[in-house]
Scaffold this motif. Structure first.
Motif, PDB file in Angstrom:
ATOM      1  N   ALA A 169       0.846  -1.146  -0.145  1.00 26.11           N
ATOM      2  CA  ALA A 169      -0.110   0.015   0.025  1.00 26.11           C
ATOM      3  C   ALA A 169       0.839   1.353   0.089  1.00 26.11           C
ATOM      4  N   GLU A 170       2.128   1.181   0.561  1.00 30.49           N
ATOM      5  CA  GLU A 170       2.899   2.422   0.511  1.00 30.49           C
ATOM      6  C   GLU A 170       3.745   2.554  -0.594  1.00 30.49           C
ATOM      7  N   ARG A 171       3.720   1.569  -1.490  1.00 25.47           N
ATOM      8  CA  ARG A 171       4.571   1.874  -2.652  1.00 25.47           C
ATOM      9  C   ARG A 171       3.679   2.905  -3.403  1.00 25.47           C
ATOM     10  N   ALA A 172       4.795   3.507  -3.943  1.00 26.49           N
ATOM     11  CA  ALA A 172       4.333   4.542  -5.140  1.00 26.49           C
ATOM     12  C   ALA A 172       3.363   4.157  -6.258  1.00 26.49           C
ATOM     13  N   VAL A 173       3.880   3.048  -6.847  1.00 25.98           N
ATOM     14  CA  VAL A 173       3.415   2.594  -8.054  1.00 25.98           C
ATOM     15  C   VAL A 173       3.648   0.933  -8.097  1.00 25.98           C
ATOM     16  N   VAL A 174       2.594   0.094  -8.189  1.00 25.21           N
ATOM     17  CA  VAL A 174       2.580  -1.219  -8.410  1.00 25.21           C
ATOM     18  C   VAL A 174       2.488  -1.218  -9.846  1.00 25.21           C
ATOM     19  N   PRO A 175       3.547  -1.754 -10.681  1.00 26.25           N
ATOM     20  CA  PRO A 175       3.282  -2.126 -12.032  1.00 26.25           C
ATOM     21  C   PRO A 175       1.896  -2.802 -12.353  1.00 26.25           C
ATOM     22  N   LYS A 176       1.252  -2.269 -13.514  1.00 25.58           N
ATOM     23  CA  LYS A 176       0.077  -2.890 -13.834  1.00 25.58           C
ATOM     24  C   LYS A 176       0.454  -3.525 -15.219  1.00 25.58           C
ATOM     25  N   VAL A 177      -0.207  -4.797 -15.501  1.00 22.89           N
ATOM     26  CA  VAL A 177       0.253  -5.287 -16.694  1.00 22.89           C
ATOM     27  C   VAL A 177      -0.885  -5.902 -17.505  1.00 22.89           C
ATOM     28  N   THR A 178      -0.785  -5.904 -18.843  1.00 23.08           N
ATOM     29  CA  THR A 178      -2.003  -6.111 -19.524  1.00 23.08           C
ATOM     30  C   THR A 178      -2.463  -7.548 -19.458  1.00 23.08           C
ATOM     31  N   PRO A 179      -3.686  -7.960 -19.790  1.00 20.14           N
ATOM     32  CA  PRO A 179      -4.195  -9.292 -19.421  1.00 20.14           C
ATOM     33  C   PRO A 179      -3.463 -10.360 -20.214  1.00 20.14           C
ATOM     34  N   SER A 180      -2.883  -9.934 -21.364  1.00 19.38           N
ATOM     35  CA  SER A 180      -2.044 -11.001 -22.195  1.00 19.38           C
ATOM     36  C   SER A 180      -0.654 -11.432 -21.555  1.00 19.38           C
ATOM     37  N   VAL A 181      -0.034 -10.414 -20.775  1.00 24.36           N
ATOM     38  CA  VAL A 181       1.183 -10.309 -20.041  1.00 24.36           C
ATOM     39  C   VAL A 181       0.965 -11.277 -18.814  1.00 24.36           C
ATOM     40  N   GLU A 182      -0.367 -10.987 -18.227  1.00 23.75           N
ATOM     41  CA  GLU A 182      -0.690 -11.728 -16.923  1.00 23.75           C
ATOM     42  C   GLU A 182      -0.806 -13.143 -17.233  1.00 23.75           C
ATOM     43  N   ALA A 183      -1.362 -13.519 -18.472  1.00 25.52           N
ATOM     44  CA  ALA A 183      -1.454 -14.875 -18.662  1.00 25.52           C
ATOM     45  C   ALA A 183      -0.430 -15.567 -18.894  1.00 25.52           C
ATOM     46  N   PHE A 184       0.501 -14.748 -19.593  1.00 30.36           N
ATOM     47  CA  PHE A 184       1.958 -15.366 -20.067  1.00 30.36           C
ATOM     48  C   PHE A 184       2.420 -15.521 -18.626  1.00 30.36           C
ATOM     49  N   LEU A 185       2.633 -14.681 -17.878  1.00 29.83           N
ATOM     50  CA  LEU A 185       3.310 -14.853 -16.759  1.00 29.83           C
ATOM     51  C   LEU A 185       2.517 -16.029 -15.859  1.00 29.83           C
ATOM     52  N   ASN A 186       1.695 -16.410 -16.062  1.00 37.02           N
ATOM     53  CA  ASN A 186       0.875 -17.333 -15.137  1.00 37.02           C
ATOM     54  C   ASN A 186       0.848 -18.737 -15.762  1.00 37.02           C
ATOM     55  N   ASP A 187       1.325 -18.777 -17.125  1.00 40.57           N
ATOM     56  CA  ASP A 187       1.623 -20.109 -17.734  1.00 40.57           C
ATOM     57  C   ASP A 187       2.318 -21.341 -17.221  1.00 40.57           C
ATOM     58  N   PRO A 188       1.712 -22.417 -16.530  1.00 44.30           N
ATOM     59  CA  PRO A 188       2.641 -23.360 -15.798  1.00 44.30           C
ATOM     60  C   PRO A 188       3.655 -23.984 -16.427  1.00 44.30           C
ATOM     61  N   GLN A 189       3.519 -23.846 -18.110  1.00 41.22           N
ATOM     62  CA  GLN A 189       4.409 -24.664 -18.769  1.00 41.22           C
ATOM     63  C   GLN A 189       5.775 -23.924 -19.116  1.00 41.22           C
ATOM     64  N   HIS A 190       5.702 -22.494 -18.535  1.00 41.58           N
ATOM     65  CA  HIS A 190       7.084 -21.916 -18.881  1.00 41.58           C
ATOM     66  C   HIS A 190       7.800 -21.650 -17.589  1.00 41.58           C
ATOM     67  N   VAL A 191       9.305 -21.622 -17.767  1.00 40.46           N
ATOM     68  CA  VAL A 191      10.335 -21.377 -16.502  1.00 40.46           C
ATOM     69  C   VAL A 191      10.748 -20.043 -16.837  1.00 40.46           C
ATOM     70  N   ALA A 192      11.753 -19.702 -15.916  1.00 40.04           N
ATOM     71  CA  ALA A 192      12.221 -18.402 -16.217  1.00 40.04           C
ATOM     72  C   ALA A 192      13.844 -18.370 -15.731  1.00 40.04           C
ATOM     73  N   ALA A 193      14.414 -17.346 -16.043  1.00 34.64           N
ATOM     74  CA  ALA A 193      15.922 -17.029 -15.379  1.00 34.64           C
ATOM     75  C   ALA A 193      15.846 -15.922 -14.593  1.00 34.64           C
ATOM     76  N   VAL A 194      16.391 -16.084 -13.610  1.00 31.08           N
ATOM     77  CA  VAL A 194      16.602 -14.956 -12.621  1.00 31.08           C
ATOM     78  C   VAL A 194      17.859 -14.582 -12.312  1.00 31.08           C
ATOM     79  N   THR A 195      18.287 -13.201 -12.525  1.00 25.36           N
ATOM     80  CA  THR A 195      19.612 -12.792 -12.341  1.00 25.36           C
ATOM     81  C   THR A 195      19.671 -11.805 -11.181  1.00 25.36           C
TER      82      THR A 195
END
Length: 145
Positions: free
Chosen positions: A11-37
């Protein structure tokens, strides 16, 4: 830090980034993995494949790991340093950028595991020293998502 404290931080954060529905769907696809740096103490980059979850409401990406992993050690050496999570599938990608921290509080580790199980349809490993890396996302980049 309790879950209510986490909600207060969001709640204190100035801006919580908003994503489009297609980005949201992509980020929640269980078949995908990612790389963390993360950034090693000597300033070089460390990248590792991971499974992660995206919490759009809180603007948090979560990565389950153990405190002895290189990514966790990097963040323990430099809390709130910059972290990226990039998920790629073909010519579609989304990168989440922000500050990361290693969280050991049982309720938040449990929440990370719950979200992981919901996304990937199975519980994450539960080794000794399990922690959750929480990345407070402040920038979202994408292509074709």
């Amino acid at each position: 830090m309790s879950q209510s404290k986490q909600q207060a931080e969001t709640a204190e954060r100035a801006v919580v980034p908003k994503v489009t529905p297609s980005v949201e769907a992509f980020l929640n696809d269980p078949q995908h993995v990612a790389a963390v740096t993360t950034i090693r103490p000597d300033g070089t980059l460390h990248t590792a494949p991971v499974r992660f979850t995206w919490d759009a409401e809180a603007g948090l990406a979560r990565v389950m790991t153990v405190s002895t992993s290189r990514k966790a050690k990097n963040l323990l050496a430099s809390p709130d340093s910059r972290v990226t999570v990039c998920q790629v599938h073909g010519f579609t990608w989304v990168t989440l950028e922000g500050t990361g921290r290693v969280v050991t509080e049982p309720a938040r580790v449990t929440e990370g595991a719950r979200r992981y199980a919901r996304r990937y349809w199975s519980s994450p490993p539960n080794p000794a020293g399990r922690v959750v890396i929480e990345i407070t996302v402040d920038r979202v980049l994408s292509l074709n998502a």
